[in-house]
Design a protein around this motif. Structure first.
Motif, PDB file in Angstrom:
ATOM      1  N   LYS A 301       0.837  -1.205   0.000  1.00  0.00           N
ATOM      2  CA  LYS A 301       0.000   0.000   0.000  1.00  0.00           C
ATOM      3  C   LYS A 301       0.871   1.254   0.000  1.00  0.00           C
ATOM      4  N   ALA A 302       1.945   1.233   0.784  1.00  0.00           N
ATOM      5  CA  ALA A 302       2.870   2.364   0.804  1.00  0.00           C
ATOM      6  C   ALA A 302       3.511   2.564  -0.558  1.00  0.00           C
ATOM      7  N   ALA A 303       3.837   1.455  -1.231  1.00  0.00           N
ATOM      8  CA  ALA A 303       4.432   1.540  -2.566  1.00  0.00           C
ATOM      9  C   ALA A 303       3.454   2.152  -3.563  1.00  0.00           C
ATOM     10  N   ARG A 304       2.206   1.731  -3.509  1.00  0.00           N
ATOM     11  CA  ARG A 304       1.205   2.279  -4.439  1.00  0.00           C
ATOM     12  C   ARG A 304       0.973   3.765  -4.178  1.00  0.00           C
ATOM     13  N   ASN A 305       0.975   4.157  -2.911  1.00  0.00           N
ATOM     14  CA  ASN A 305       0.857   5.582  -2.592  1.00  0.00           C
ATOM     15  C   ASN A 305       2.027   6.359  -3.186  1.00  0.00           C
ATOM     16  N   MET A 306       3.226   5.806  -3.050  1.00  0.00           N
ATOM     17  CA  MET A 306       4.427   6.456  -3.570  1.00  0.00           C
ATOM     18  C   MET A 306       4.359   6.607  -5.091  1.00  0.00           C
ATOM     19  N   ILE A 307       4.012   5.525  -5.766  1.00  0.00           N
ATOM     20  CA  ILE A 307       3.963   5.538  -7.234  1.00  0.00           C
ATOM     21  C   ILE A 307       2.950   6.561  -7.735  1.00  0.00           C
ATOM     22  N   ALA A 308       1.782   6.586  -7.112  1.00  0.00           N
ATOM     23  CA  ALA A 308       0.758   7.546  -7.529  1.00  0.00           C
ATOM     24  C   ALA A 308       1.225   8.979  -7.326  1.00  0.00           C
ATOM     25  N   GLY A 309       1.778   9.260  -6.159  1.00  0.00           N
ATOM     26  CA  GLY A 309       2.218  10.617  -5.865  1.00  0.00           C
ATOM     27  C   GLY A 309       3.289  11.112  -6.810  1.00  0.00           C
ATOM     28  N   LEU A 310       4.262  10.245  -7.110  1.00  0.00           N
ATOM     29  CA  LEU A 310       5.353  10.647  -8.000  1.00  0.00           C
ATOM     30  C   LEU A 310       4.902  10.744  -9.456  1.00  0.00           C
ATOM     31  N   ALA A 311       3.786  10.100  -9.783  1.00  0.00           N
ATOM     32  CA  ALA A 311       3.234  10.187 -11.141  1.00  0.00           C
ATOM     33  C   ALA A 311       2.312  11.387 -11.308  1.00  0.00           C
TER      34      ALA A 311
END
Length: 326
Positions: A301-311
């Motif tokens: 979940k933390a990874a998906r949050n990171m990916i979305a934010g950086l995109a």
């Protein structure tokens, strides 16, 4: 196109790493222990994203070392380690990982309640020390859980999950929360009461409130003084929600019956803390979400949050939406 750089100063699951590697350049440290300050600050220099557990305090001083930082992804549901005001002022997104650890933390909370009530840890030490020489009617007498009154302070996701377990044990459920939860009242047969009423009536007081400036020391000398003399306090939220010295005093003076603690004011707990030598206190090393399955879900979940934010997308668990709206 250059991938954004993400600094991960600790070990996380392989699945989360693989997912992040598809979208980001990783500066990953495969270690369990905290990095020293120099190594941590060095990793921040080029980081666009930072993924941390709640043991990392993200303060203005830390942020000063991270000039390119766009998002901090917390691998935890609690976020008292993040200076949200400062992050927002600097336009840096912050996220957490709710939901995935709810049931696991509720399991641990109820296990801690039962262990304290039935003196499980004390009895285990007694047997292993070779002190069990005969059976006696009064040996390790505990306190019933079934049919007792449980008072839950903080009826969020985890509080409701604890209440579901309590219902299965035929417990009478009281709760106190900033707002009433009418659906929970109906489905769990829970009663909304004032904090003082809850403290006076409960056999088990379970603290589930998040740590905020308003909840520091929320359970103090006055509140402990309202509890039944044989009542047990359970805390799996944050250590500083309970005034630790007031709790020590109440236990030493036998004004309450015991405590089950997964969290402390200072962590790791100091070796000389009086709570560690009390037979009627069960102490755990902050393991509320500590199962392999849940830690992996948290990391993903933390990874998906990171990916979305950086995109440039809005992360699902954004804590400071004002940043994204700008």
């Amino acid at each position: 196109m250059t991938k954004p750089r993400v600094f991960i100063p600790h070990r996380i699951s392989e699945k989360a790493l693989s997912l992040l590697a598809e979208h980001c350049e990783l500066d990953y440290r495969d270690v369990e222990e905290m990095l020293d300050e120099e190594a941590f600050f060095a990793g921040l220099q080029e980081a666009c994203g930072l993924m941390v557990y709640s043991r990392h305090k993200i303060t203005p001083d830390v942020l000063d070392r991270a000039p390119r930082l766009r998002i901090v992804s917390n691998v935890a549901v609690g976020y008292d380690n993040l200076d949200l005001r400062e992050l927002t002022a600097r336009g840096i997104m912050a996220t957490n990982t709710p939901d995935v650890l709810t049931e696991t933390t509720a399991d641990l909370t109820f296990a801690l309640l039962m262990a304290t009530a039935r003196r499980i840890a004390e009895a285990d030490r007694f047997v292993k020390a070779g002190e069990w020489n005969e059976w006696l009617p009064s040996l390790m007498l505990g306190k019933d859980v079934h049919g007792a009154v449980i008072g839950i302070i903080g009826m969020g996701r985890i509080g409701e999950a604890v209440a579901r377990r309590a219902k299965g044990f035929g417990m009478r459920i009281l709760y106190h929360n900033r707002t009433r939860k009418t659906e929970a009242e109906q489905s769990l047969d829970a009663a909304y009461v004032s904090l003082d009423d809850l403290l006076r009536r409960s056999d088990y007081v379970v603290v589930m409130t998040p740590l905020t400036p308003e909840t520091v020391g929320f359970i103090g000398k006055r509140e402990l003084g309202l509890m039944k003399q044989d009542a047990i306090l359970i805390n799996t939220s944050r250590g500083k929600v309970v005034d630790e010295q007031a709790l020590i005093d109440a236990l030493m003076e036998q004004r309450i019956g015991g405590a089950g603690l997964d969290v402390f004011a200072t962590e790791p707990v100091q070796k000389g803390n009086p709570l560690l030598s009390m037979k009627n206190v069960v102490t755990l090393p902050h393991i509320g979400s500590a199962t392999r399955e849940t830690r992996e879900k948290m990391a993903l979940k933390a990874a998906r949050n990171m990916i979305a934010g950086l995109a440039g997308e809005k992360p699902e668990n954004l804590l400071n939406p004002a940043v994204f709206s700008h």
